[in-house]
Design a protein around this motif. Structure first.
Motif, PDB file in Angstrom:
ATOM      1  N   ALA A  20      82.811 -27.406  40.426  1.00  0.00           N
ATOM      2  CA  ALA A  20      81.847 -26.556  41.130  1.00  0.00           C
ATOM      3  C   ALA A  20      82.540 -25.441  41.907  1.00  0.00           C
ATOM      4  CB  ALA A  20      80.995 -27.406  42.070  1.00  0.00           C
ATOM      5  N   GLU A  21      83.764 -25.686  42.375  1.00  0.00           N
ATOM      6  CA  GLU A  21      84.458 -24.725  43.228  1.00  0.00           C
ATOM      7  C   GLU A  21      85.481 -23.872  42.473  1.00  0.00           C
ATOM      8  OE1 GLU A  21      83.673 -24.225  46.353  1.00  0.00           O
ATOM      9  OE2 GLU A  21      82.162 -25.817  46.307  1.00  0.00           O
ATOM     10  N   ALA A  22      86.038 -24.370  41.370  1.00  0.00           N
ATOM     11  CA  ALA A  22      87.104 -23.646  40.657  1.00  0.00           C
ATOM     12  C   ALA A  22      86.541 -22.408  39.962  1.00  0.00           C
ATOM     13  CB  ALA A  22      87.773 -24.562  39.647  1.00  0.00           C
ATOM     14  N   ASN A  23      87.362 -21.362  39.888  1.00  0.00           N
ATOM     15  CA  ASN A  23      86.940 -20.132  39.209  1.00  0.00           C
ATOM     16  C   ASN A  23      86.840 -20.340  37.696  1.00  0.00           C
ATOM     17  OD1 ASN A  23      86.990 -18.859  41.669  1.00  0.00           O
ATOM     18  ND2 ASN A  23      89.017 -17.972  41.388  1.00  0.00           N
ATOM     19  N   HIS A  24      87.816 -21.047  37.142  1.00  0.00           N
ATOM     20  CA  HIS A  24      87.849 -21.281  35.696  1.00  0.00           C
ATOM     21  C   HIS A  24      88.078 -22.772  35.446  1.00  0.00           C
ATOM     22  CE1 HIS A  24      88.239 -16.917  35.213  1.00  0.00           C
ATOM     23  NE2 HIS A  24      89.184 -16.970  36.129  1.00  0.00           N
ATOM     24  N   VAL A  25      87.395 -23.331  34.423  1.00  0.00           N
ATOM     25  CA  VAL A  25      87.466 -24.763  34.129  1.00  0.00           C
ATOM     26  C   VAL A  25      87.643 -24.972  32.626  1.00  0.00           C
ATOM     27  CG1 VAL A  25      86.227 -26.959  34.170  1.00  0.00           C
ATOM     28  CG2 VAL A  25      86.014 -25.371  36.094  1.00  0.00           C
ATOM     29  N   VAL A  26      88.604 -25.815  32.266  1.00  0.00           N
ATOM     30  CA  VAL A  26      88.790 -26.211  30.862  1.00  0.00           C
ATOM     31  C   VAL A  26      88.857 -27.732  30.810  1.00  0.00           C
ATOM     32  CG1 VAL A  26      90.239 -26.084  28.812  1.00  0.00           C
ATOM     33  CG2 VAL A  26      90.035 -24.091  30.302  1.00  0.00           C
TER      34      VAL A  26
END
Length: 758
Positions: free
Chosen positions: A263-269
């Protein structure tokens, strides 16, 4: 001495060495002590101040430091270095695959597609990369990190993965991409005076360590530009049904950690080879980690949630949230298959009379002294039962050592309790029984030392007399196991005899002339030592890889296997993070109860770089010499037979998806094997359930959930065209080397050529 400001060249361009590295316009000045405080205007129009000394003021007044509008020409070699350094710094803007140029890897079409065509173009990345095992997901993640850093899009990166994979992630990021990641675990965390989660900008950590209550708050407090979660399917949640209250989501600690971070991270993989386990509800919660606003809550919208999710994932090759490629889809630059064929062979053998009597005695001991429990003790008792059953099937040496260690530990507990006052005994016994394991961890998530400690201390005894009875039974059982184990040296061990016969098959002839390599997998260190002893007696050169070795020792053993040894004996713990594609023969001396482990083992040799067909030999004992059944062996034998039948529907995929197929057919293999040992009368029922497993349910499920439609195939004509363009734009290594050497000479840095000429 200058008396007033009027003597200074106000309004003129001057040079003030030591204050500004460019000419400035002197706009005003006022006396300050022996010198002057000057207000100047920089070339970009901004104002600044500087205090000059008496000597500097005299120089300005005398015109020594004043300059004309025409500056002297720059040194051409220095100007060239400046311009070319800027060109290298901005190379990513012209070379779309600049990270490939900088890394030490040979990229493949499917990797370029995932990174440069799917992930990089997205301004806010939320992506599920669900390729089959061995496709190089770690390499793709490394390319993504490198490219995003070159574009200055990210600075702080967090990688979460299972504990055994942390070393591999750290090693591959540094080796292939030159990116240094700090590994934070319990020891590192406790030794730090400052918060390492805040101090370090690139971190690798275990998912199960980061989820702990006293750790996760510190992880959540940090801002992460890029979050990567490997084996992300372990972050699970499900809908908890309630008749009195509304349905609600039951979330594991792993899921809670991932939910907060995504929810907080700019980019997620999210990386996983098994995005679903045949459970539509859990899959629905899982994809919400990508975007909770986009994917609806299944416990609130029921069937409507599934329809919405399918509409989102139905974009197929154009899906911006998910990408799934199967091994059959993957090809090299010339369009040839990356993965050769796989062949599985079952090696059945029969237990002799003494071995079967030991099997019955150990099974009776397990059912009497470790009966299936409920409540807090359920997980620990189930673990103990599983370990003893699996070691019983592994080797006579493994079950003897296990029973011997348990006898020693139970004697210690008995002695401790006998020395306590009667009032404290019950409390201490309850304390021992109350020790719980992490319910979210599978047995295979524990290393062998942790597993042994938990198993040896587990007891179902409620009174001292029960413990004394168990110790007496263990004494007799250990003596019997020792007698059976000692028969191995006399050549009567049925499993060892089957191994020797197997090694005489045609497939193993290449071992004799040094061309071939053989990987033997066992689940236990005791069996590993047992096999090493006998293989050495048979004249084979051997090395070992196990979980007790540090990364440097494992790397050395891997190199030794490649260059000097015929056979490598490895435990399950070593199956994480090693690549053995130079070997094509594998023996599963012990069959794992977790069916996905079969593929993980095979993936060590059946991976990118393997050029020949791979053969796996699965050892199994289904009965005794006299035809009496070995319960666990019968079930596993039927499962292997079913795998061969399923090839007609799933082709080679059967090895990759067996876990999902069993789950969709409501077959919990570990639970089935535990229950079968407890109640052998239900054996036929379990065999019938495996026989009824329908592989078509997997294909139907993948279509229904939409994950099948996220499957993509690489456009090879388009890829080859883009690859030619990238080669044309790429900075040549010789050019970069020349620029680097000249820059080093300019700043006085000594450069030495590598011994290997690179």
């Amino acid at each position: 001495m200058i008396a007033d400001v009027s003597a200074l060249p106000i309004g003129r361009q001057v040079v003030l060495p030591g204050h500004f590295d460019v000419p400035v316009v002197l706009e005003a000045a006022r006396p300050l002590g022996q010198g002057f405080e000057c207000r100047v205007r920089l070339p970009d129009g901004t104002l600044d101040e500087a205090v000059i000394s008496k000597d500097e003021a005299i120089g300005l007044a005398g015109g020594v430091a004043a300059v004309n509008d025409e500056l002297p020409p720059a040194d051409p070699d220095q100007l060239r270095l400046l311009v070319e350094s800027a060109r290298i710094r901005l190379a990513y803007a012209h070379d779309r695959q600049f990270a490939v140029s900088l890394s030490g890897i040979r990229t493949l079409p499917h990797q370029i597609e995932a990174v440069y065509m799917k992930m990089l173009p997205q301004p806010r990345l939320r992506f599920l990369l669900a390729d089959d095992p061995g496709a190089g997901k770690t390499i793709m993640a490394g390319l993504l990190i490198k490219e995003m850093k070159l574009r200055e899009a990210i600075e702080r990166v967090l990688i979460l993965c299972p504990a055994p994979l942390t070393i591999q992630w750290q090693d591959e990021m540094l080796r292939w991409f030159g990116e240094s990641f700090e590994l934070i675990d319990s020891a590192r965390d406790k030794q730090s005076l400052v918060n390492p989660w805040a101090k370090e900008t690139q971190i690798v950590a275990s998912l199960d360590y980061a989820k702990q209550d006293d750790v996760r708050e510190r992880v959540w407090q940090q801002r992460w530009d890029l979050l990567i979660i490997d084996e992300a399917h372990k972050c699970s949640a499900y809908t908890k049904r309630s008749s009195s209250r509304g349905d609600e989501a039951e979330k594991t600690k792993r899921y809670q950690l991932a939910e907060h971070l995504t929810a907080e991270a700019n980019h997620v993989v999210l990386l996983t080879a098994t995005p679903h386990h045949g459970d539509d509800d859990r899959f629905a919660h899982f994809v919400r980690l990508l975007d909770p606003d986009l994917f609806p809550e299944p416990h609130r919208l029921a069937d409507k949630a599934g329809e919405l999710r399918r509409e989102i994932l139905q974009l197929g090759p154009d899906c911006p949230w998910a990408l799934r490629r199967l091994k059959e889809d993957l090809k090299d630059l010339n369009g040839r298959r990356l993965f050769p064929d796989r062949h599985a062979h079952s090696i059945a053998f029969k237990l002799n009379r003494e071995e079967y009597e030991l099997y019955k005695a150990v099974t009776a001991y397990i059912n009497q002294f470790l009966p299936q429990a409920s409540g807090r003790r359920k997980a620990s008792v189930a673990l103990a039962r599983t370990v003893f059953q699996r070691r019983l099937a592994s080797s006579t040496s493994a079950i003897f050592e296990s029973m011997r260690r348990r006898l020693e530990k139970q004697k210690q507990i008995l002695e401790e309790l006998e020395n306590l006052p009667p009032a404290q005994r019950a409390r201490r016994l309850a304390q021992i029984q109350g020790r719980a394991i992490d319910a979210e961890q599978d047995e295979d998530d524990l290393d062998e030392v942790e597993r042994d400690q938990l198993v040896d201390e587990t007891t179902a005894a409620l009174e001292l007399d029960q413990l004394r009875t168990e110790v007496a039974a263990l004494v007799e059982l250990v003596a019997r196991a020792r007698r059976v184990r000692d028969q191995a040296d006399e050549g009567t061990d049925s499993k060892l005899s089957a191994l020797r016969a197997c090694l005489a098959r045609a497939e193993f002839k290449e071992l004799n002339d040094g061309r071939g390599k053989l990987l033997i997998f066992t689940e236990h260190r005791d069996t590993l030592n047992h096999l090493k002893h006998h293989l050495d007696r048979w004249g084979f050169t051997i090395c070992e890889i196990h979980g007790g070795m540090n990364p440097h020792e494992r790397k050395n053993a891997q190199d030794q296997f490649r260059s000097a040894c015929q056979v490598c004996v490895a435990t399950e713990a070593a199956g994480e993070g090693i690549n053995l594609q130079f070997c094509r023969l594998m023996i599963n001396y012990d069959l794992p109860w977790n069916p996905t482990r079969l593929e993980q083992r095979l993936g060590l040799i059946h991976r990118i770089g393997q050029e020949r067909d791979v053969h796996a030999f699965n050892f199994i004992a289904a009965e005794s010499d006299e035809g009496q059944p070995v319960i666990e062996g019968r079930i596993l034998e039927r499962l292997l037979e079913k795998l061969e039948q399923m090839r007609t529907v799933l082709a080679d995929r059967v090895f990759d998806v067996i876990g999902e197929v069993l789950s969709l057919n409501d077959v919990n293999l570990p639970e089935m094997l535990r229950e079968a040992a407890n109640d052998p009368r239900r054996l036929q029922e379990y065999l019938d359930r495996i026989e009824k497993v329908d592989p078509k349910l997997l294909l139907q499920y993948e279509q229904a959930t939409g994950i099948a439609l996220a499957r993509a195939n690489v456009d090879f004509s388009g890829f080859q065209r883009a690859n030619v363009e990238a080669e044309e734009r790429r900075l040549m290594p010789r050019y970069v080397e020349d620029q680097f050497i000249k820059a080093c000479a300019e700043i006085g840095l000594r450069v030495e050529a590598r011994a290997d000429g690179l």
